[in-house]
Write an enzyme that holds these catalytic residues in place. Structure first.
Site, PDB file in Angstrom:
ATOM      1  N   SER A  16       3.221  -2.185  10.203  1.00 55.80           N
ATOM      2  CA  SER A  16       4.659  -2.261  10.442  1.00 55.80           C
ATOM      3  C   SER A  16       5.276  -3.613  10.070  1.00 55.80           C
ATOM      4  O   SER A  16       6.163  -4.107  10.774  1.00 55.80           O
ATOM      5  CB  SER A  16       4.991  -1.879  11.894  1.00 55.80           C
ATOM      6  OG  SER A  16       4.576  -0.545  12.159  1.00 55.80           O
TER       7      SER A  16
ATOM      8  N   GLY B 270       5.098   1.241   4.509  1.00 56.69           N
ATOM      9  CA  GLY B 270       6.465   1.756   4.394  1.00 56.69           C
ATOM     10  C   GLY B 270       7.457   0.812   3.727  1.00 56.69           C
ATOM     11  O   GLY B 270       8.189   1.207   2.813  1.00 56.69           O
TER      12      GLY B 270
ATOM     13  N   ASN C  92       0.873  -1.177   0.000  1.00 56.18           N
ATOM     14  CA  ASN C  92       0.000   0.000   0.000  1.00 56.18           C
ATOM     15  C   ASN C  92       0.910   1.227   0.000  1.00 56.18           C
ATOM     16  O   ASN C  92       1.497   1.561   1.022  1.00 56.18           O
ATOM     17  CB  ASN C  92      -0.886  -0.032   1.258  1.00 56.18           C
ATOM     18  CG  ASN C  92      -1.721   1.225   1.395  1.00 56.18           C
ATOM     19  OD1 ASN C  92      -1.821   2.019   0.470  1.00 56.18           O
ATOM     20  ND2 ASN C  92      -2.321   1.397   2.564  1.00 56.18           N
ATOM     21  N   TRP C  93       1.001   1.865  -1.150  1.00 53.55           N
ATOM     22  CA  TRP C  93       1.940   2.990  -1.267  1.00 53.55           C
ATOM     23  C   TRP C  93       1.398   4.272  -0.646  1.00 53.55           C
ATOM     24  O   TRP C  93       2.116   5.253  -0.522  1.00 53.55           O
ATOM     25  CB  TRP C  93       2.289   3.222  -2.738  1.00 53.55           C
ATOM     26  CG  TRP C  93       3.286   2.233  -3.275  1.00 53.55           C
ATOM     27  CD1 TRP C  93       3.843   1.169  -2.609  1.00 53.55           C
ATOM     28  CD2 TRP C  93       3.861   2.227  -4.590  1.00 53.55           C
ATOM     29  NE1 TRP C  93       4.723   0.508  -3.427  1.00 53.55           N
ATOM     30  CE2 TRP C  93       4.752   1.134  -4.654  1.00 53.55           C
ATOM     31  CE3 TRP C  93       3.709   3.025  -5.719  1.00 53.55           C
ATOM     32  CZ2 TRP C  93       5.489   0.832  -5.805  1.00 53.55           C
ATOM     33  CZ3 TRP C  93       4.437   2.730  -6.862  1.00 53.55           C
ATOM     34  CH2 TRP C  93       5.326   1.647  -6.898  1.00 53.55           C
ATOM     35  N   LYS C  94       0.124   4.296  -0.331  1.00 49.74           N
ATOM     36  CA  LYS C  94      -0.482   5.505   0.254  1.00 49.74           C
ATOM     37  C   LYS C  94      -0.194   6.722  -0.645  1.00 49.74           C
ATOM     38  O   LYS C  94      -0.229   6.564  -1.864  1.00 49.74           O
ATOM     39  CB  LYS C  94       0.009   5.699   1.696  1.00 49.74           C
ATOM     40  CG  LYS C  94      -0.133   4.403   2.515  1.00 49.74           C
ATOM     41  CD  LYS C  94       0.086   4.590   3.977  1.00 49.74           C
ATOM     42  CE  LYS C  94      -0.064   3.233   4.685  1.00 49.74           C
ATOM     43  NZ  LYS C  94       0.006   3.322   6.123  1.00 49.74           N
TER      44      LYS C  94
ATOM     45  N   GLU D 188      -6.788   4.818   7.541  1.00 51.99           N
ATOM     46  CA  GLU D 188      -6.503   6.239   7.276  1.00 51.99           C
ATOM     47  C   GLU D 188      -7.690   6.900   6.572  1.00 51.99           C
ATOM     48  O   GLU D 188      -7.966   8.075   6.778  1.00 51.99           O
ATOM     49  CB  GLU D 188      -5.199   6.378   6.458  1.00 51.99           C
ATOM     50  CG  GLU D 188      -3.990   6.103   7.342  1.00 51.99           C
ATOM     51  CD  GLU D 188      -2.766   5.586   6.619  1.00 51.99           C
ATOM     52  OE1 GLU D 188      -2.687   5.687   5.383  1.00 51.99           O
ATOM     53  OE2 GLU D 188      -1.875   5.042   7.309  1.00 51.99           O
TER      54      GLU D 188
ATOM     55  N   GLU E 161      -5.626  -4.920  10.104  1.00 47.95           N
ATOM     56  CA  GLU E 161      -4.608  -3.910  10.348  1.00 47.95           C
ATOM     57  C   GLU E 161      -4.909  -3.181  11.653  1.00 47.95           C
ATOM     58  O   GLU E 161      -5.695  -2.213  11.654  1.00 47.95           O
ATOM     59  CB  GLU E 161      -4.600  -2.892   9.202  1.00 47.95           C
ATOM     60  CG  GLU E 161      -4.219  -3.486   7.867  1.00 47.95           C
ATOM     61  CD  GLU E 161      -3.546  -2.440   6.982  1.00 47.95           C
ATOM     62  OE1 GLU E 161      -2.461  -2.730   6.491  1.00 47.95           O
ATOM     63  OE2 GLU E 161      -4.094  -1.347   6.824  1.00 47.95           O
TER      64      GLU E 161
ATOM     65  N   HIS F 223      -9.483   1.383   4.434  1.00 51.68           N
ATOM     66  CA  HIS F 223      -8.238   1.545   5.192  1.00 51.68           C
ATOM     67  C   HIS F 223      -8.482   2.492   6.369  1.00 51.68           C
ATOM     68  O   HIS F 223      -9.258   3.452   6.256  1.00 51.68           O
ATOM     69  CB  HIS F 223      -7.139   2.099   4.277  1.00 51.68           C
ATOM     70  CG  HIS F 223      -5.788   2.031   4.921  1.00 51.68           C
ATOM     71  ND1 HIS F 223      -5.364   2.977   5.823  1.00 51.68           N
ATOM     72  CD2 HIS F 223      -4.805   1.117   4.830  1.00 51.68           C
ATOM     73  CE1 HIS F 223      -4.148   2.645   6.249  1.00 51.68           C
ATOM     74  NE2 HIS F 223      -3.782   1.523   5.659  1.00 51.68           N
TER      75      HIS F 223
HETATM   76  P1  PGA Z   1       2.825   0.257   7.448  1.00 53.14           P
HETATM   77  O1  PGA Z   1       1.376   0.492   6.782  1.00 53.14           O
HETATM   78  O2  PGA Z   1       3.342  -1.042   6.897  1.00 53.14           O
HETATM   79  O3  PGA Z   1       3.652   1.428   7.024  1.00 53.14           O
HETATM   80  O4  PGA Z   1       2.614   0.172   8.928  1.00 53.14           O
HETATM   81  C1  PGA Z   1       0.499  -0.568   6.587  1.00 53.14           C
HETATM   82  C2  PGA Z   1      -0.801  -0.074   6.010  1.00 53.14           C
HETATM   83  O5  PGA Z   1      -1.298   0.963   6.480  1.00 53.14           O
HETATM   84  O6  PGA Z   1      -1.388  -0.690   5.096  1.00 53.14           O
END
Ligand code: PGA
Length: 279
Positions: free
Chosen positions: A236, A258, A14-16, A116, A190, A114
């Site tokens: 993470s 990330g 997931n590149w966001k 976010e 998540e 997600h």
């Molecule tokens: P992260 O993000 O690996 O940077 O914790 C995961 C995600 O939000 O899909």
């Protein structure tokens, strides 16, 4: 159990809001160069070929078309999907994109719900359900995210939150069974407290939540759907900790933020996926 993952392994990045078109090009050319210098492990190669291992990325919307073109020329099967898609097929929804726009690029994957989106952009169980229903009906493969906040976990509410999110977002019992039978749905667990914080859930915490989610799917849609639906862990995940997470019986892959942005990191995650898919 011989250790082999019954549902295969999916490594999803997931590149966001990261990677412009130029950076996306850099990512794909580095993948090409790195795999030329150091070929993928035989397990990863054969997994990617047979479908026991999947590689998927969700780039930001403006990089989607370029990523779709580059993925076609990638040295292995590389799927690309959209990070968020509206439920209506067209109309007056400023700033949104629709399923037909994504499908026109030849793409069949979408990420929805997600945390976010839920935290910063007003996404609710109800809007996740609308997206989920519409995208499944349009033939998309949907990765639907669920997860509790730190306060909810500390308050002993993890299971109640997961149940509410599954209950609220998935089609009604019986109604959406066809989508499960077609393998269109992937759940991503998540925990919000683990996203981008460096605080990964322990394999035991992940396994408990995944087994609980699988139980919810079983109650709602029956054993077949529960056994066929991949449940990814996200929060993470790194090349260093992914092996212990994939070793859990009900963890079928990772949704990685990330650590998926760097080509070498992504390839390291795929190698781990290859090891796990081989069992
Ligand atoms: P992260 O993000 O690996 O940077 O914790 C995961 C995600 O939000 O899909």
């Amino acid at each position: 159990m011989n250790g082999k993952k019954p549902r295969g392994v999916l490594i999803a990045g997931n590149w966001k809001m990261n990677h412009t078109c130029a950076e996306t090009e850099g990512f794909f050319s580095a993948i090409e160069e790195l795999t030329r210098k150091t070929p993928l492990s035989p397990e990863a190669k054969s997994g990617l070929k047979s479908g026991a291992l999947g590689a998927l990325i969700f780039p930001p919307m403006l990089s989607l078309a370029r990523a779709a073109q580059l993925a076609e020329k990638a040295p292995f099967t590389f799927e690309v999907g959209a990070q968020n898609v509206h439920w209506e097929r067209k109309g007056a929804f400023t700033g949104e994109i629709s399923g037909p726009m994504v499908a026109e690029l030849g793409l069949r994957w979408a990420l929805i719900g997600h945390s976010e989106r839920r935290q910063y952009f007003g996404e609710t169980d109800e809007t996740v359900r609308k997206r989920c229903e519409s995208l499944l009906a349009q033939g998309f493969q949907v990765v639907m995210c669920v997860g509790e906040t730190r306060a909810e976990r500390e308050g002993g509410k993890t299971e109640a939150v997961l149940a509410r999110q599954i209950e609220g977002a998935l089609p009604k019992k019986g109604e959406g069974a066809a989508a499960f039978l077609d393998g269109q749905l992937v759940i991503a667990y998540e925990p919000v407290w683990a996203i981008g914080t460096g605080l990964t859930a322990t394999p035991q915490q992940a396994q408990e939540a995944h087994a609980y989610l699988r139980g919810l799917l079983r109650e709602r849609f029956g054993s077949f759907a529960a056994e066929e639906t991949p449940i990814l862990y996200g929060g993470s995940v790194t090349p260093e900790n992914i092996d212990s997470l994939l070793a859990c019986q009900d963890v079928d892959g990772g949704l990685v933020g990330g650590a998926s942005l760097k080509p070498d990191g992504f390839l390291a995650l795929l190698s781990a996926g290859g090891r796990a898919s081989k069992g």
